[in-house]
Design an enzyme around this catalytic site. Structure first.
Site, PDB file in Angstrom:
ATOM      1  N   GLU A  81     -30.538  47.446 -15.925  1.00  8.88           N
ATOM      2  CA  GLU A  81     -31.151  48.687 -15.530  1.00  8.88           C
ATOM      3  C   GLU A  81     -31.113  49.712 -16.956  1.00  8.88           C
ATOM      4  O   GLU A  81     -32.109  50.408 -17.022  1.00  8.88           O
ATOM      5  CB  GLU A  81     -30.536  49.290 -14.416  1.00  8.88           C
ATOM      6  CG  GLU A  81     -31.257  50.652 -14.039  1.00  8.88           C
ATOM      7  CD  GLU A  81     -30.671  51.450 -12.841  1.00  8.88           C
ATOM      8  OE1 GLU A  81     -29.918  50.687 -12.130  1.00  8.88           O
ATOM      9  OE2 GLU A  81     -30.357  52.566 -12.945  1.00  8.88           O
TER      10      GLU A  81
ATOM     11  N   THR B  44     -28.505  54.287 -11.656  1.00  6.12           N
ATOM     12  CA  THR B  44     -28.307  54.505 -10.168  1.00  6.12           C
ATOM     13  C   THR B  44     -27.390  54.225  -9.446  1.00  6.12           C
ATOM     14  O   THR B  44     -27.182  54.490  -8.393  1.00  6.12           O
ATOM     15  CB  THR B  44     -29.847  53.678  -9.579  1.00  6.12           C
ATOM     16  OG1 THR B  44     -29.708  52.555  -9.775  1.00  6.12           O
ATOM     17  CG2 THR B  44     -31.102  54.274 -10.117  1.00  6.12           C
TER      18      THR B  44
ATOM     19  N   ASN C 198     -22.929  48.101  -8.400  1.00  9.75           N
ATOM     20  CA  ASN C 198     -22.741  49.042  -7.041  1.00  9.75           C
ATOM     21  C   ASN C 198     -21.382  48.517  -6.140  1.00  9.75           C
ATOM     22  O   ASN C 198     -20.628  49.192  -5.841  1.00  9.75           O
ATOM     23  CB  ASN C 198     -23.907  49.434  -6.343  1.00  9.75           C
ATOM     24  CG  ASN C 198     -24.079  48.355  -5.276  1.00  9.75           C
ATOM     25  OD1 ASN C 198     -23.657  48.385  -4.356  1.00  9.75           O
ATOM     26  ND2 ASN C 198     -25.056  47.377  -5.498  1.00  9.75           N
TER      27      ASN C 198
HETATM   28 FE1  SF4 Z   1     -32.607  51.017  -5.516  1.00 10.34          FE
HETATM   29 FE2  SF4 Z   1     -30.757  49.912  -4.019  1.00 10.34          FE
HETATM   30 FE3  SF4 Z   1     -30.469  49.988  -6.859  1.00 10.34          FE
HETATM   31 FE4  SF4 Z   1     -30.257  52.276  -5.106  1.00 10.34          FE
HETATM   32  S1  SF4 Z   1     -29.172  50.508  -5.228  1.00 10.34           S
HETATM   33  S2  SF4 Z   1     -31.557  52.188  -7.027  1.00 10.34           S
HETATM   34  S3  SF4 Z   1     -31.876  51.735  -3.499  1.00 10.34           S
HETATM   35  S4  SF4 Z   1     -32.114  48.906  -5.606  1.00 10.34           S
END
Ligand code: SF4
Length: 315
Positions: A128, A166, A226
């Site tokens: 990203e 993100t 994440n």
């Molecule tokens: Fe998009 Fe999911 Fe990444 Fe958040 S975690 S930016 S909603 S793909």
């Protein structure tokens, strides 16, 4: 001995991941195998293996895709240079970039056009970050840590803005932003936070669950940003936490002196893996399985137009 398993909520798939996985599935239905995908469509080993079995072929760069083929861009987004290479090879691109990543790309283009220097807060080498940097490489300075925020030297100090990846830790990012604001009081912020709703909600859910458990298991792959941040948030809250791809990675020694185990999953981990881990605990006699309530999510993104209609658009 474990007596209680507590499930975090929300957890698992976000709207961007749902859309990206369905994009590959629809492309396979529309065009048949193989469908080429640049990079892992989402950072989850199970999802990638499942799609591979169904005919998706994952490649590291578009140069590996035979001329004239379909290629799906992953949820993490691509730089303009990658789009250009795909066009140059005559590939038919299907863009599964999450709309919330595209929003950050649009911000980077906008601020670069206006002559701003962009502090991009994120992790070097993450796809990203590569994609966002590629929108304005001359205007972007990557800041990974609060220490780097203390020393970064922009070429000018009149027009500064920060943008972020993100999927960062909300707390770590706040700390970096505090340093940037102290050093550069005029630094501007994006209109709406770049850390997405799914990342924020899953981290909040972990903060709530750590108060109720002795140990947290996070289902997610090693390369899932994440998911790793959920482990970090739990550890910062004083709870032992482990990242696991599935139940086969649970070390029973972790559970020797533990009564309550929390369970959550990153935004790229399917709910079927949560069911498998819950089953693993039930097989070992854990009958108390409960869920902590959390934020309700109803975010939905339309599929890319290339897989909504039949036929794809030539780039
Ligand atoms: Fe998009 Fe999911 Fe990444 Fe958040 S975690 S930016 S909603 S793909």
């Amino acid at each position: 001995m474990v007596k209680r398993l507590v499930l975090a909520s929300p957890r698992g798939y976000c709207a961007g991941v749902e859309r990206a996985v369905e994009t590959v599935e629809r492309a396979l239905e529309l065009h048949g195998a193989p469908v080429y995908v640049r990079k892992q469509i989402v950072h989850n080993a199970h999802v990638v293996r499942d799609l591979e079995r169904r005919g998706a072929v994952f490649v590291d760069n578009v140069g590996e895709v035979p001329r004239g083929s379909n290629v799906v861009f992953s949820a993490h987004g691509v730089s303009p240079a990658v789009r250009h290479s795909a066009r140059f090879r005559g590939l038919r691109a299907i863009d599964a970039t999450c709309p919330l990543v595209s929003k950050v790309h649009a911000e980077a283009r906008h601020f670069a056009r206006l002559g701003y220097t962009i502090f991009l807060i994120g992790h070097a080498g993450h796809e990203e970050v590569d994609g966002t940097t590629g929108e304005a490489p001359q205007s972007t300075l990557l800041v990974e840590t609060a220490e780097q925020a203390e020393t970064v030297v922009p070429p000018q100090t009149d027009k500064l803005v920060y943008l972020t990846q993100t999927t960062l830790s909300v707390d770590d990012t706040d700390e970096i932003v505090r340093v940037l604001r102290r050093r550069f009081p005029a630094v501007e912020a994006p209109k709406k936070d770049d850390i997405c709703y799914a990342t924020t909600n899953r981290q909040r859910a972990v903060k709530r669950i750590v108060a109720a458990v002795d140990l947290l298991l996070v289902i997610g792959s090693r390369n899932s940003s994440n998911s790793n941040r959920l482990v970090d948030v739990a550890r910062a809250g004083g709870v032992v936490a482990y990242l696991i791809d599935d139940e086969s990675e649970i070390d029973e020694a972790w559970l020797d002196v533990v009564e309550s185990v929390g369970l959550t999953s990153g935004a790229s981990a399917p709910e079927s893996l949560v069911r498998r881990v819950v089953g693993w605990f039930r097989e070992r006699g854990v009958s108390q399985v409960e869920s902590l309530d959390g934020a309700f999510e109803d975010v939905f993104f339309k599929l890319p137009r290339e897989v909504r209609a039949d036929g794809v658009t030539r780039t």
